[in-house]
Scaffold this motif. Structure first.
Motif, PDB file in Angstrom:
ATOM      1  N   ARG A   9       0.811  -1.214   0.000  1.00 40.80           N
ATOM      2  CA  ARG A   9       0.000   0.000   0.000  1.00 40.80           C
ATOM      3  C   ARG A   9       0.848   1.269   0.000  1.00 40.80           C
ATOM      4  O   ARG A   9       0.462   2.292  -0.576  1.00 40.80           O
ATOM      5  CB  ARG A   9      -0.919  -0.003   1.229  1.00 40.80           C
ATOM      6  CG  ARG A   9      -2.010  -1.062   1.186  1.00 40.80           C
ATOM      7  CD  ARG A   9      -2.818  -1.039   2.470  1.00 40.80           C
ATOM      8  NE  ARG A   9      -1.962  -1.288   3.633  1.00 40.80           N
ATOM      9  CZ  ARG A   9      -2.382  -1.165   4.897  1.00 40.80           C
ATOM     10  NH1 ARG A   9      -3.622  -0.784   5.145  1.00 40.80           N
ATOM     11  NH2 ARG A   9      -1.558  -1.433   5.904  1.00 40.80           N
ATOM     12  N   ALA A  36       3.487   1.907  -1.611  1.00 40.32           N
ATOM     13  CA  ALA A  36       3.943   2.275  -2.952  1.00 40.32           C
ATOM     14  C   ALA A  36       2.929   3.150  -3.671  1.00 40.32           C
ATOM     15  O   ALA A  36       3.286   3.929  -4.561  1.00 40.32           O
ATOM     16  CB  ALA A  36       4.224   1.019  -3.771  1.00 40.32           C
ATOM     17  N   LYS A  37       1.641   3.036  -3.286  1.00 40.95           N
ATOM     18  CA  LYS A  37       0.612   3.835  -3.935  1.00 40.95           C
ATOM     19  C   LYS A  37       0.701   5.308  -3.554  1.00 40.95           C
ATOM     20  O   LYS A  37       0.039   6.150  -4.172  1.00 40.95           O
ATOM     21  CB  LYS A  37      -0.765   3.285  -3.575  1.00 40.95           C
ATOM     22  CG  LYS A  37      -1.006   1.869  -4.093  1.00 40.95           C
ATOM     23  CD  LYS A  37      -2.391   1.381  -3.733  1.00 40.95           C
ATOM     24  CE  LYS A  37      -2.641  -0.038  -4.258  1.00 40.95           C
ATOM     25  NZ  LYS A  37      -3.997  -0.535  -3.923  1.00 40.95           N
ATOM     26  N   ARG A  38       1.479   5.599  -2.512  1.00 46.84           N
ATOM     27  CA  ARG A  38       1.624   7.000  -2.090  1.00 46.84           C
ATOM     28  C   ARG A  38       2.629   7.756  -2.968  1.00 46.84           C
ATOM     29  O   ARG A  38       2.750   8.970  -2.867  1.00 46.84           O
ATOM     30  CB  ARG A  38       2.068   7.072  -0.628  1.00 46.84           C
ATOM     31  CG  ARG A  38       1.171   6.381   0.383  1.00 46.84           C
ATOM     32  CD  ARG A  38      -0.291   6.735   0.223  1.00 46.84           C
ATOM     33  NE  ARG A  38      -1.100   6.272   1.337  1.00 46.84           N
ATOM     34  CZ  ARG A  38      -1.825   5.168   1.314  1.00 46.84           C
ATOM     35  NH1 ARG A  38      -1.811   4.376   0.242  1.00 46.84           N
ATOM     36  NH2 ARG A  38      -2.566   4.828   2.354  1.00 46.84           N
ATOM     37  N   LYS A  96       4.149   9.278  -6.537  1.00 49.88           N
ATOM     38  CA  LYS A  96       3.684   9.764  -7.835  1.00 49.88           C
ATOM     39  C   LYS A  96       4.526   9.067  -8.898  1.00 49.88           C
ATOM     40  O   LYS A  96       5.619   9.520  -9.250  1.00 49.88           O
ATOM     41  CB  LYS A  96       3.829  11.276  -7.939  1.00 49.88           C
ATOM     42  CG  LYS A  96       2.926  12.046  -6.981  1.00 49.88           C
ATOM     43  CD  LYS A  96       3.081  13.544  -7.165  1.00 49.88           C
ATOM     44  CE  LYS A  96       2.146  14.315  -6.256  1.00 49.88           C
ATOM     45  NZ  LYS A  96       2.302  15.790  -6.443  1.00 49.88           N
ATOM     46  N   ALA A  97       4.026   7.965  -9.410  1.00 47.40           N
ATOM     47  CA  ALA A  97       4.827   7.098 -10.283  1.00 47.40           C
ATOM     48  C   ALA A  97       5.318   7.820 -11.533  1.00 47.40           C
ATOM     49  O   ALA A  97       6.468   7.657 -11.951  1.00 47.40           O
ATOM     50  CB  ALA A  97       4.004   5.866 -10.666  1.00 47.40           C
ATOM     51  N   GLU A 145      -6.617   3.357 -17.592  1.00 43.97           N
ATOM     52  CA  GLU A 145      -6.426   2.423 -16.487  1.00 43.97           C
ATOM     53  C   GLU A 145      -7.535   2.586 -15.440  1.00 43.97           C
ATOM     54  O   GLU A 145      -8.051   1.592 -14.901  1.00 43.97           O
ATOM     55  CB  GLU A 145      -5.051   2.637 -15.855  1.00 43.97           C
ATOM     56  CG  GLU A 145      -3.892   2.184 -16.750  1.00 43.97           C
ATOM     57  CD  GLU A 145      -2.549   2.664 -16.229  1.00 43.97           C
ATOM     58  OE1 GLU A 145      -2.539   3.387 -15.206  1.00 43.97           O
ATOM     59  OE2 GLU A 145      -1.520   2.325 -16.836  1.00 43.97           O
ATOM     60  N   LYS A 146      -7.907   3.841 -15.178  1.00 42.12           N
ATOM     61  CA  LYS A 146      -8.999   4.073 -14.216  1.00 42.12           C
ATOM     62  C   LYS A 146     -10.312   3.510 -14.749  1.00 42.12           C
ATOM     63  O   LYS A 146     -11.098   2.909 -13.994  1.00 42.12           O
ATOM     64  CB  LYS A 146      -9.138   5.581 -13.951  1.00 42.12           C
ATOM     65  CG  LYS A 146      -8.011   6.172 -13.108  1.00 42.12           C
ATOM     66  CD  LYS A 146      -8.258   7.659 -12.875  1.00 42.12           C
ATOM     67  CE  LYS A 146      -7.164   8.257 -12.006  1.00 42.12           C
ATOM     68  NZ  LYS A 146      -7.361   9.725 -11.788  1.00 42.12           N
ATOM     69  N   GLU A 204     -10.193  -0.204 -14.441  1.00 39.46           N
ATOM     70  CA  GLU A 204     -10.399  -0.601 -13.052  1.00 39.46           C
ATOM     71  C   GLU A 204     -11.865  -0.454 -12.653  1.00 39.46           C
ATOM     72  O   GLU A 204     -12.417  -1.297 -11.922  1.00 39.46           O
ATOM     73  CB  GLU A 204      -9.511   0.248 -12.134  1.00 39.46           C
ATOM     74  CG  GLU A 204      -8.022  -0.064 -12.260  1.00 39.46           C
ATOM     75  CD  GLU A 204      -7.176   0.868 -11.414  1.00 39.46           C
ATOM     76  OE1 GLU A 204      -7.766   1.760 -10.756  1.00 39.46           O
ATOM     77  OE2 GLU A 204      -5.946   0.717 -11.412  1.00 39.46           O
TER      78      GLU A 204
END
Length: 554
Positions: free
Chosen positions: A483, A485-487, A489-490, A521-522, A525
């Motif tokens: 979780r 890693a989701k923080r 900004k890739a 992607e959104k 999903e």
């Protein structure tokens, strides 16, 4: 004629100011690099050969090392050393950033296809020798960029209110043939026209011209489609002897790079690193001559003979000398006036040569210290940072001076219709529009330096990000909790690492393409979530129906 006289007075005043430094420059050239003296005087190189007797090989090599370090650390041909950025750079990557990345690559290609790096080496030699280097930028008929080194001593400069060089006057020598090619025959004074018509003088007799580039008080707004005499800088050539203007045009941008090694005091010119060690250079040359004399005396010693043996001593290799019987045992002939002990001079010479090398930063520019073990990558990076940190003050001065040249290069490429050109569809941020929107000027992009020197100072950010990613990877591997890693900004992480690597921007998606991918992607999903929800509802419906049927049977 009045305008020509006024301009020549301006040029003479600037040259008078420049000549306050010319004595030091002449001495530095004679003692360190004699060939540059011929360039400065616009003469044949043969005249500079007379200075070989006072030429210091140690200072010469130290100068070459320092100039080469400029090419290696500041403008390396085989590495990315700058990046064009918009004046108002946001925190997030956008399509504007993508265009500037493509523009950066276009400028790299244009510089590589031109003579920029060859001319830059001569500029760096002047920058490190006299403290000031100069280069002129233009385009050829086919749209290629072309650069020309302007030797120190042939030009004089003045600065604007913020310390940027915005005025330059220089002297040039042309043959009659060259003058006609430059200005056409009808615009030249009668004397040059006569030389052009004389087959013997056309290619041999030289004539002096004064070239002035200075701010134009009558300039109009615009970076294109402006009449030459209304552009921001005046471009004037004057035949000096005839005091006649042979060309009057203009530049949209200041066309010269004038870079100073270090800037101090009120002078517009730079401080030469070798000036402080001129006494040491003179002392080492004197000691070299003394050592040469001592070596000659040691190899061919002086001999004392009797009056009767004058002219009878054979000093040839294997020669025989017959001496009278009465002189046997008198130790005549014999060596006389032996060479003194010169070992102390060697120590002094070593110390002075060390000071010369240090003045040109050669002690710091050594690749690595002599060690008996293999250095790790971390140690190599640390050692390299120590070496190039000495360039910081000179690098900052260069980056400030070079911004004018970068503006010139970008604007030339924008106006080109062939050859070296910028990418299509520049963003609105690239332009400054007039009130009616019909005219524009180009907003100078910022040149962000990413070469080895800049990397030495930016490395902390990159290493910090790499350290964070490494720690996060280990945390996820140990805990299984992704979780955190989701923080991150890739996209910003990827673009930062990509820009630091110097990889071509065409190999990565643009900002708008990334936004489309994120939206896709959104949406995917969301579809998957809706499908899972529908599946759960269908399953719940089946379960409810089965439960109801079971209840009825009971």
């Amino acid at each position: 004629m009045d305008e020509a006289d006024d301009l020549l007075k301006t040029a003479e005043a600037l040259f008078t100011e420049m000549n306050k430094n010319s004595g030091d420059w002449d001495e530095l050239r004679r003692r360190i690099m004699p060939r540059m003296e011929g360039k400065a005087r616009q003469q044949e190189q043969a005249n500079a050969m007379t200075a070989v007797s006072v030429f210091s090989p140690v200072a010469h090599k130290s100068l070459l090392n320092l100039a080469s370090a400029h090419l290696l650390f500041i403008t390396p041909m085989d590495q990315k050393w700058f990046s064009l950025r918009p004046q108002e750079e946001g925190n997030d990557y956008s399509d504007e950033d993508d265009w500037y990345s493509k523009a950066t690559e276009a400028v790299y290609r244009a510089l590589a296809d031109s003579n920029f790096y060859a001319a830059a080496h001569e500029v760096y030699l002047d920058r490190c020798l006299t403290g000031t280097g100069c280069m002129f930028a233009d385009v050829t008929r086919d749209g290629s960029l072309v650069f020309k080194h302007v030797p120190t001593g042939t030009y004089a400069i003045a600065e604007g209110a913020h310390g940027e060089v915005n005025t330059l006057v220089r002297t040039l020598k042309f043959t009659a043939q060259q003058a006609v090619e430059m200005f056409t025959l009808g615009k030249l004074p009668p004397k040059i026209q006569e030389a052009y018509r004389d087959a013997e003088k056309r290619y041999t007799e030289m004539f002096e011209f004064v070239h002035l580039v200075l701010p134009n008080s009558r300039a109009q707004f615009g970076s294109d489609m402006v009449s030459p005499r209304r552009r921001k800088w005046m471009d004037v050539y004057i035949a000096k002897d005839a005091r006649k203007i042979v060309f009057h045009g203009g530049f949209y941008e200041f066309p010269f790079l004038v870079t100073r090694f270090l800037k101090g005091g009120v002078s517009s010119y730079g401080e030469a690193p070798g000036k402080a060690v001129l006494p040491e250079i003179g002392a080492t040359l004197l000691m070299d001559r003394v050592m040469d004399v001592a070596g000659s005396r040691a190899a061919i010693p002086s001999v004392i003979v009797s009056a009767r043996m004058a002219g009878e001593v054979d000093l040839r290799a294997g020669g025989k000398t017959v001496i009278p019987d009465d002189l046997i045992g008198s130790q005549i002939p014999r060596e006389w006036a032996d060479v003194g002990d010169v070992r102390f001079m060697l120590d002094r010479q070593d110390k002075k040569e060390k000071l010369i090398r240090e003045a040109f930063f050669n002690d710091i520019l050594q690749v690595v210290s002599s060690v008996d073990r293999q250095m790790t990558a971390t140690e190599v990076n640390a050692r390299e940072s120590e070496r190039i940190i000495c360039f910081f003050s000179s690098f900052i001065q260069f980056s400030q001076d070079f911004q004018t040249m970068m503006n010139r290069i970008v604007c030339l490429m924008f106006r080109n219709t062939q050859g070296a050109v910028l990418p299509d569809d520049p963003p609105d941020e690239f332009f400054i529009r007039s009130a009616n929107g019909k005219k524009f000027e180009l907003r100078t992009p910022k040149a962000r330096y990413v070469g080895k020197i800049a990397q030495a100072f930016d490395r902390l950010q990159r290493y910090g990000l790499e350290g964070v990613l490494d720690s996060l990877t280990k945390y996820i591997q140990v805990t299984g909790d992704a979780r955190i890693a989701k923080r991150l900004k890739a996209w910003e992480v990827l673009r930062f690492m990509w820009d630091c690597s110097g990889a071509p921007s065409k190999c990565i998606v643009t900002s708008s393409e990334n936004d489309e991918m994120v939206e896709a992607e959104k949406a995917h999903e969301e579809q998957m979530r809706q499908a899972a929800l529908m599946e759960q509802l269908a399953k719940a419906g089946k379960d409810n129906a089965a439960a109801a049927a079971q209840s009825n049977m009971e």
